[in-house]
Design a protein around this motif. Structure first.
Motif: not given
Ligand code: SF4
Length: 504
Positions: A65-67, A149-154, A183-185, A275-277, A279-281, A416-418
């Motif tokens: 879903i995400c890189q 858990k993605g770092a953007g949200s962590e 955190w990619c809302p 948790n971001c868009a 979400t993986r669990h 980029g993002k954000a």
């Molecule tokens: S915070 Fe954004 S870039 Fe990071 S894993 Fe989540 S959706 Fe992907």
């Protein structure tokens, strides 16, 4: 007494991590689809559409879903009547499962974990070690809750030791806007109150894996004080107008979780983790009968939505675009990019800054003049792909290098993002540059726009190396125009005002 074989745990962990890399939880898809239906901001609606379409494509093709395929967090609850048939310790078994999942050749996941974090920051190569919490519980089963858990949200996790009479709601409402959009809302906010500092953080993390049920709570009404607090926070956080990707809109959070624990009479610890868009669990139970059987989703779980970027977007030829052209672009305008661009993120910017500080020049084949840089660290390609999922990373981390890049390399713009910091926005304005955003959490969709990719510099940095991409119709939005107007300022401000009177 139940006997659990080591391979049952290892295989279950490996299967789970592959599963959650490409299958969004059903409740998350449903909550995102509801947010899409009610969104009134075109920009935010467009972003949510990309997230949902990306999500379905990943489920169909079984690609991430995400890189950023995350740092693995595992909460393992071991029944006191369980016996292990293993020569490894529990952490070792979990890490073996992580290793097998991330190196699985059919869907290699991006390893993002570095050892020696305050030193050389070397990638461990297999995404180990996981962060593991173990608890002994009554019974003869093993329950496992696992998230990537993605770092953007962590990176947006917050902890405060409030005074007992401080307002928790005020703290949340003043803290969420400061978290920006990295955190990619839209996503989930988990708030834990009580215990000690570390207890509150652990509770908040674990509660992120609870089912999304705020809509049921809205329908049936609050029964407890915690229910009331969840409803109040859900409504008030969404009234901030931050919206999808921080672009301004109606839905910032899909759900709010609140958990509590007894605490010291002089303390009020409060932890908040988003948790971001992406979400993986998942959770599973081992009872000695073999590895976990994970229930496959049905593609009918995804909404049938269409997304037509061509209709309303400006087409840009990256190989011909000039400074005069970019000065015409309006904040919030949608673009479809075609042509060549360069990639680079944290490590590359540091290497470039270090080279300049030593008085060195960039390698001859690396020319940023009149070009765009895309902040990305893609997943490795498989089965003839040009590149794996390749969504944007949080640009804020590159802010301290922005002036240097614009002043010394001839760079035209960034993707980029954000949001960007004031320092970066000032540099963008000073050099009449521009900052564009792609949608975080739509990495596989973005990768479909990339038609060729080759490493051009810093190959030793692995996924962080500089690549040249040739893209066709890559969808982005103008986030900061050449005059320094930022959508991450204007969007939420506009929607905060609009939102009054709109039922959330
Ligand atoms: S915070 Fe954004 S870039 Fe990071 S894993 Fe989540 S959706 Fe992907």
């Amino acid at each position: 007494m139940t006997t659990i074989k080591e391979n049952d745990l290892i295989d279950s962990i490996a299967d789970s991590l592959q599963f959650i890399a490409y299958y969004h939880p059903k409740d998350c898809v449903q909550a995102m689809a509801q947010a899409y239906d009610k969104e009134q901001s075109n920009t935010a609606k467009d972003a949510i559409a990309q997230i949902l379409i990306n999500s379905r494509m990943c489920a169909e093709d079984r690609r991430p879903i995400c890189q950023d395929t995350g740092i693995v967090n595992a909460f393992i609850k071991v029944g006191m009547d369980v016996r292990w048939e293993s020569v490894r310790g529990l952490d070792e078994m979990v890490n073996e499962g992580v290793r097998r999942a991330y190196l699985y050749p059919g869907n290699v996941l991006r390893p993002s974990i570095v050892s020696d974090p305050i030193g050389k920051r070397r990638n461990t190569g297999d995404n180990t070690p996981a962060v593991i919490y173990t608890e002994l519980i009554p019974g003869d089963k093993v329950r496992v809750f696992i998230t990537a858990k993605g770092a953007g949200s962590e990176n947006k996790a917050k902890l405060a030791m409030l005074n007992p009479n401080d307002s928790l709601v005020n703290w949340v409402l003043s803290t969420v806007p400061k978290m920006g959009a990295g955190w990619c809302p839209p996503g989930i906010l988990s708030i834990a109150v009580g215990g000690t500092a570390e207890k509150a953080m652990c509770m908040a993390k674990e509660a992120l894996m609870e089912p999304l049920n705020i809509q049921k709570l809205i329908k049936h009404g609050a029964k407890t004080a915690l229910d009331e607090l969840r409803l109040e926070l859900y409504e008030k956080v969404n009234q901030l107008g931050i919206g999808a990707q921080g672009l301004g809109g109606l839905t910032t959070v899909l759900d709010v979780k609140v958990s509590e624990y007894a605490t010291h009479t002089a303390s009020l610890p409060i932890a908040m983790i988003p948790n971001c868009a992406a979400t993986r669990h998942i959770n599973f139970t081992l009872d000695g009968s073999g590895p976990a059987q994970l229930e496959l989703p049905s593609l009918s779980d995804w909404p049938d939505i269409t997304w037509q970027p061509n209709k309303s977007s400006r087409h840009v030829n990256l190989d011909k675009v000039s400074q005069t052209d970019i000065e015409q672009w309006q904040t919030g305008e949608k673009l479809l990019l075609s042509g060549h661009l360069l990639t680079g993120r944290d490590a590359v910017h540091k290497c470039i800054a270090d080279a300049f500080s030593r008085g060195e020049k960039l390698p001859e084949n690396l020319n940023f003049t009149n070009r765009f840089i895309y902040y990305v660290g893609p997943v490795s390609p498989i089965n003839g792909e040009v590149v794996g999922p390749a969504g944007p990373t949080t640009s804020t981390r590159m802010d301290k290098f922005t002036e240097m890049m614009l002043a010394k390399t001839g760079l035209l713009g960034m993707i980029g993002k954000a949001e960007r910091s004031l320092t970066a926005v000032n540099a963008i304005q000073k050099y009449r540059s521009v900052y564009l955003v792609a949608v975080g959490g739509s990495a596989y969709l973005v990768s479909k726009a990339i038609k060729s990719a080759k490493v051009v510099a810093f190959e030793e940095l692995g996924m962080e190396a500089i690549r040249e991409f040739y893209v066709e119709n890559m969808p982005v939005t103008v986030a900061v125009n050449s005059y320094g107007t930022s959508i991450h300022e204007t969007g939420p401000m506009k929607w905060r005002q609009n939102i009054t009177g709109i039922p959330l």
